[in-house]
Design an enzyme around this catalytic site. Structure first.
Site, PDB file in Angstrom:
ATOM      1  N   ASN A  90       0.505  -1.537   0.144  1.00 43.74           N
ATOM      2  CA  ASN A  90       0.177   0.359   0.465  1.00 43.74           C
ATOM      3  C   ASN A  90       0.759   1.922   0.238  1.00 43.74           C
ATOM      4  O   ASN A  90       1.884   1.157  -0.106  1.00 43.74           O
ATOM      5  CB  ASN A  90      -1.064   0.199   1.273  1.00 43.74           C
ATOM      6  CG  ASN A  90      -2.266   0.195   0.482  1.00 43.74           C
ATOM      7  OD1 ASN A  90      -2.346   1.289   0.250  1.00 43.74           O
ATOM      8  ND2 ASN A  90      -3.408  -0.145   1.148  1.00 43.74           N
ATOM      9  N   ARG A  91       0.248   2.571   0.238  1.00 43.88           N
ATOM     10  CA  ARG A  91       0.414   3.193   0.324  1.00 43.88           C
ATOM     11  C   ARG A  91       1.541   4.422   1.061  1.00 43.88           C
ATOM     12  O   ARG A  91       1.059   4.166   2.433  1.00 43.88           O
ATOM     13  CB  ARG A  91      -0.209   4.775  -0.870  1.00 43.88           C
ATOM     14  CG  ARG A  91      -0.662   4.044  -2.297  1.00 43.88           C
ATOM     15  CD  ARG A  91      -2.104   5.181  -2.655  1.00 43.88           C
ATOM     16  NE  ARG A  91      -2.131   4.836  -3.835  1.00 43.88           N
ATOM     17  CZ  ARG A  91      -2.919   4.179  -4.311  1.00 43.88           C
ATOM     18  NH1 ARG A  91      -3.594   3.279  -2.869  1.00 43.88           N
ATOM     19  NH2 ARG A  91      -3.276   3.358  -5.586  1.00 43.88           N
ATOM     20  N   HIS A 116       3.921  -0.213  -2.874  1.00 45.00           N
ATOM     21  CA  HIS A 116       4.272  -1.599  -3.445  1.00 45.00           C
ATOM     22  C   HIS A 116       5.318  -1.705  -3.235  1.00 45.00           C
ATOM     23  O   HIS A 116       5.321  -2.193  -3.012  1.00 45.00           O
ATOM     24  CB  HIS A 116       3.360  -2.233  -4.132  1.00 45.00           C
ATOM     25  CG  HIS A 116       1.708  -2.415  -4.050  1.00 45.00           C
ATOM     26  ND1 HIS A 116       0.669  -2.022  -2.852  1.00 45.00           N
ATOM     27  CD2 HIS A 116       0.838  -2.581  -4.744  1.00 45.00           C
ATOM     28  CE1 HIS A 116      -0.482  -2.199  -2.496  1.00 45.00           C
ATOM     29  NE2 HIS A 116      -0.375  -2.230  -4.273  1.00 45.00           N
ATOM     30  N   HIS A 188      -0.633  -9.987  -3.268  1.00 46.36           N
ATOM     31  CA  HIS A 188      -1.627  -8.988  -3.834  1.00 46.36           C
ATOM     32  C   HIS A 188      -2.302 -10.190  -5.288  1.00 46.36           C
ATOM     33  O   HIS A 188      -2.837  -9.926  -6.199  1.00 46.36           O
ATOM     34  CB  HIS A 188      -0.815  -8.449  -5.304  1.00 46.36           C
ATOM     35  CG  HIS A 188      -1.176  -7.013  -5.049  1.00 46.36           C
ATOM     36  ND1 HIS A 188      -2.391  -6.750  -6.232  1.00 46.36           N
ATOM     37  CD2 HIS A 188      -1.348  -5.781  -4.650  1.00 46.36           C
ATOM     38  CE1 HIS A 188      -3.067  -5.785  -6.229  1.00 46.36           C
ATOM     39  NE2 HIS A 188      -2.401  -5.012  -5.170  1.00 46.36           N
ATOM     40  N   SER A 189      -3.074 -10.907  -4.641  1.00 48.00           N
ATOM     41  CA  SER A 189      -3.849 -12.083  -6.141  1.00 48.00           C
ATOM     42  C   SER A 189      -5.307 -11.406  -6.339  1.00 48.00           C
ATOM     43  O   SER A 189      -6.123 -10.437  -5.500  1.00 48.00           O
ATOM     44  CB  SER A 189      -3.675 -13.366  -5.633  1.00 48.00           C
ATOM     45  OG  SER A 189      -2.867 -14.052  -5.488  1.00 48.00           O
ATOM     46  N   TYR A 190      -5.198 -10.960  -7.526  1.00 47.51           N
ATOM     47  CA  TYR A 190      -6.885 -10.494  -8.245  1.00 47.51           C
ATOM     48  C   TYR A 190      -7.766 -12.104  -8.562  1.00 47.51           C
ATOM     49  O   TYR A 190      -6.799 -12.830  -9.033  1.00 47.51           O
ATOM     50  CB  TYR A 190      -6.454  -9.858  -9.635  1.00 47.51           C
ATOM     51  CG  TYR A 190      -6.075  -9.064  -9.570  1.00 47.51           C
ATOM     52  CD1 TYR A 190      -4.779  -8.064  -9.166  1.00 47.51           C
ATOM     53  CD2 TYR A 190      -6.529  -7.566 -10.330  1.00 47.51           C
ATOM     54  CE1 TYR A 190      -3.650  -7.316  -9.182  1.00 47.51           C
ATOM     55  CE2 TYR A 190      -5.626  -6.608  -9.709  1.00 47.51           C
ATOM     56  CZ  TYR A 190      -4.621  -5.873  -9.333  1.00 47.51           C
ATOM     57  OH  TYR A 190      -3.717  -5.278 -10.206  1.00 47.51           O
ATOM     58  N   ASP A 260     -11.011   1.005  -3.534  1.00 50.09           N
ATOM     59  CA  ASP A 260      -9.562   0.378  -3.382  1.00 50.09           C
ATOM     60  C   ASP A 260      -9.169   1.864  -1.997  1.00 50.09           C
ATOM     61  O   ASP A 260      -8.563   2.096  -2.119  1.00 50.09           O
ATOM     62  CB  ASP A 260      -9.464   1.639  -4.483  1.00 50.09           C
ATOM     63  CG  ASP A 260      -7.958   1.800  -4.390  1.00 50.09           C
ATOM     64  OD1 ASP A 260      -7.039   0.220  -3.665  1.00 50.09           O
ATOM     65  OD2 ASP A 260      -6.748   1.812  -5.786  1.00 50.09           O
ATOM     66  N   GLN A 297      -7.313  -4.735   2.258  1.00 48.43           N
ATOM     67  CA  GLN A 297      -7.659  -3.686   1.427  1.00 48.43           C
ATOM     68  C   GLN A 297      -8.509  -4.754   0.323  1.00 48.43           C
ATOM     69  O   GLN A 297      -8.076  -5.484  -0.223  1.00 48.43           O
ATOM     70  CB  GLN A 297      -6.939  -3.300   0.183  1.00 48.43           C
ATOM     71  CG  GLN A 297      -6.599  -2.583  -0.337  1.00 48.43           C
ATOM     72  CD  GLN A 297      -6.590  -0.979   0.031  1.00 48.43           C
ATOM     73  OE1 GLN A 297      -6.233  -0.711   0.936  1.00 48.43           O
ATOM     74  NE2 GLN A 297      -6.781   0.143  -1.031  1.00 48.43           N
ATOM     75  N   GLU A 325      -6.801  -7.936  -0.027  1.00 48.43           N
ATOM     76  CA  GLU A 325      -4.830  -7.790   0.970  1.00 48.43           C
ATOM     77  C   GLU A 325      -5.339  -7.253   1.706  1.00 48.43           C
ATOM     78  O   GLU A 325      -5.223  -6.187   2.882  1.00 48.43           O
ATOM     79  CB  GLU A 325      -4.538  -6.682   0.159  1.00 48.43           C
ATOM     80  CG  GLU A 325      -4.710  -6.043  -1.399  1.00 48.43           C
ATOM     81  CD  GLU A 325      -4.180  -5.182  -2.265  1.00 48.43           C
ATOM     82  OE1 GLU A 325      -3.394  -4.292  -1.753  1.00 48.43           O
ATOM     83  OE2 GLU A 325      -5.001  -5.008  -2.763  1.00 48.43           O
TER      84      GLU A 325
HETATM   85  C1  BGC Z   1      -4.308  -0.535  -4.739  1.00 51.32           C
HETATM   86  C2  BGC Z   1      -4.502   0.186  -6.126  1.00 51.32           C
HETATM   87  C3  BGC Z   1      -3.853  -0.301  -7.365  1.00 51.32           C
HETATM   88  C4  BGC Z   1      -2.919  -1.365  -7.507  1.00 51.32           C
HETATM   89  C5  BGC Z   1      -2.236  -1.993  -8.842  1.00 51.32           C
HETATM   90  C6  BGC Z   1      -3.869  -2.074  -5.363  1.00 51.32           C
HETATM   91  O1  BGC Z   1      -3.224  -2.658  -3.485  1.00 51.32           O
HETATM   92  O2  BGC Z   1      -5.010  -0.216  -3.939  1.00 51.32           O
HETATM   93  O3  BGC Z   1      -4.269   1.372  -5.504  1.00 51.32           O
HETATM   94  O4  BGC Z   1      -3.741   0.224  -8.064  1.00 51.32           O
HETATM   95  O5  BGC Z   1      -2.879  -2.178  -6.300  1.00 51.32           O
HETATM   96  O6  BGC Z   1      -3.022  -2.087  -9.776  1.00 51.32           O
END
Ligand code: BGC
Length: 360
Positions: A90-91, A116, A188-190, A260, A297, A325
């Site tokens: 995260n940020r 990240h 970070h699995s989608y 998000d 997240q 996440e």
């Molecule tokens: C973030 C998104 C970001 C993405 C990366 C996520 O974990 O929260 O803002 O765009 O990761 O593609």
């Protein structure tokens, strides 16, 4: 325990070569199979889960995670598909933080912010791998050198992926440092539990075990306040479709371009807590996520735009995958009220998340 578990058939783990990086490093792939139709493929580049096959209600196993078939596609461009994220998931606002009065500046790789782990985070390095056959696990290790991507301390990280016969994929993280530093690791699995990557994920029915979420500013940095989910589109305490309120007029949804955001999990007194679930009614697949982390997240693939190739001959279109996440809260190093992400020499960072699959 069901009868299948007591039989205790070992997990099979097969190794092959997935590809070679641009720098000439061999990337291995490990395929872990259990006796109930689950198959997880993990590569040493980024510790990425490249494929996760899970049975549907008709006992047909299909891939439910976004990713690529080719290493070169991961190297070219990826929104962190399936990857391990570190050192800080995260940020971090403007990439700045300080420890004991010493200031550190990380690269801004997401507008003005650090996201990240930076330009070459844990998602883009090649990990060492060791198969732990007796426990059906794969151990990945990586030593991130002092000041790598701007983070202090030599950070030694281990991630153990374990597959069980009751269709749980567990991710266990440990890290140690030789200098005070910050750590916040995640996966970070989608997911697209339909098994069809051309379908948006809006019909997945999601629940999140959280009474509060973390509102963000226009740059997706926490404002510092926690907000009750009650009477907002962020209330997932009762399961509802992701798409139910995603497009309504709401400042936070506008800022995130959808969901998000990080939720503040309930039951933080428990070592492992139920965090969230997602159910895809057509396939019957149910995913339940448990974690030792305080936050989760939910990211609904708002930046997917149909430009990246999918594994089924098409492309990854808008909102065709979602991430859950588990993590500490965003920008914690700059938010005094948030649980600390500091790791000191002599301490062991440890974190666990389980992804449990079943049919509903
Ligand atoms: C973030 C998104 C970001 C993405 C990366 C996520 O974990 O929260 O803002 O765009 O990761 O593609």
């Amino acid at each position: 325990m069901n009868s299948k578990q007591t039989k205790n058939t070992p997990i099979t783990i097969l190794e092959d070569v997935f590809g070679t990086t641009k720098d000439g490093v061999t990337v291995k792939r490990f395929k872990m199979n259990n006796e109930n139709g689950m198959e997880v493929s993990i590569i040493t580049y980024g510790g990425i889960i490249t494929s996760l096959k899970v049975p549907n209600k008709n006992n047909v196993s299909e891939d439910v995670v976004l990713g690529y078939d080719l290493l070169s596609d991961y190297e070219k461009s990826t929104p962190y598909f399936g990857a391990l994220i570190g050192r800080y998931g995260n940020r971090i606002a403007k990439g700045n933080f300080s420890i004991d009065g010493k200031e550190y500046t990380l690269q801004a790789n997401d507008g003005p912010n650090h996201l990240h782990g930076g330009v070459k985070g844990f998602d883009k390095v090649v990990w060492s791998a060791e198969v732990l056959n007796d426990v059906g696990a794969l151990k990945l290790s990586y030593l991130s050198k002092d000041m790598e991507e701007g983070y202090p301390g030599n950070l030694h990280t281990e991630v153990i992926y374990t597959l069980t016969n009751d269709n749980v994929l567990e991710v266990f993280y440990q890290a140690t440092t030789d200098k005070k530093t910050i750590v916040n690791l995640t996966q970070h699995s989608y997911f697209n539990l339909s098994g069809d990557f051309s379908k948006p994920i809006l019909d997945h029915i999601v629940s999140i075990n959280a009474n509060k979420f973390i509102p963000v500013d226009a740059n997706l940095i926490p404002t510092g306040k926690l907000k009750d989910v009650a009477n907002t589109p962020f209330d997932f305490r009762e399961p509802k479709k992701i798409g139910q309120e995603i497009n309504i007029e709401h400042e936070q949804l506008k800022r995130g371009l959808g969901y998000d955001h990080c939720w503040v999990l309930n039951d933080q007194n428990q070592a492992m807590r139920f965090t969230a679930s997602a159910h895809e009614p057509n396939s019957g697949r149910l995913l339940e996520v448990f974690s030792s982390e305080p936050g989760i997240q939910l990211y609904t693939g708002n930046f997917l735009d149909g430009t990246l190739p999918n594994k089924q001959g098409g492309t990854y279109a808008y909102r065709t995958g979602f991430c859950l996440e588990t993590q500490h809260y965003p920008d914690s190093p700059n938010q005094k009220e948030f649980p600390s992400t500091i790791l000191k020499p002599g301490e062991v960072y440890s974190s666990k998340t389980s992804f449990k699959f079943s049919i509903k």
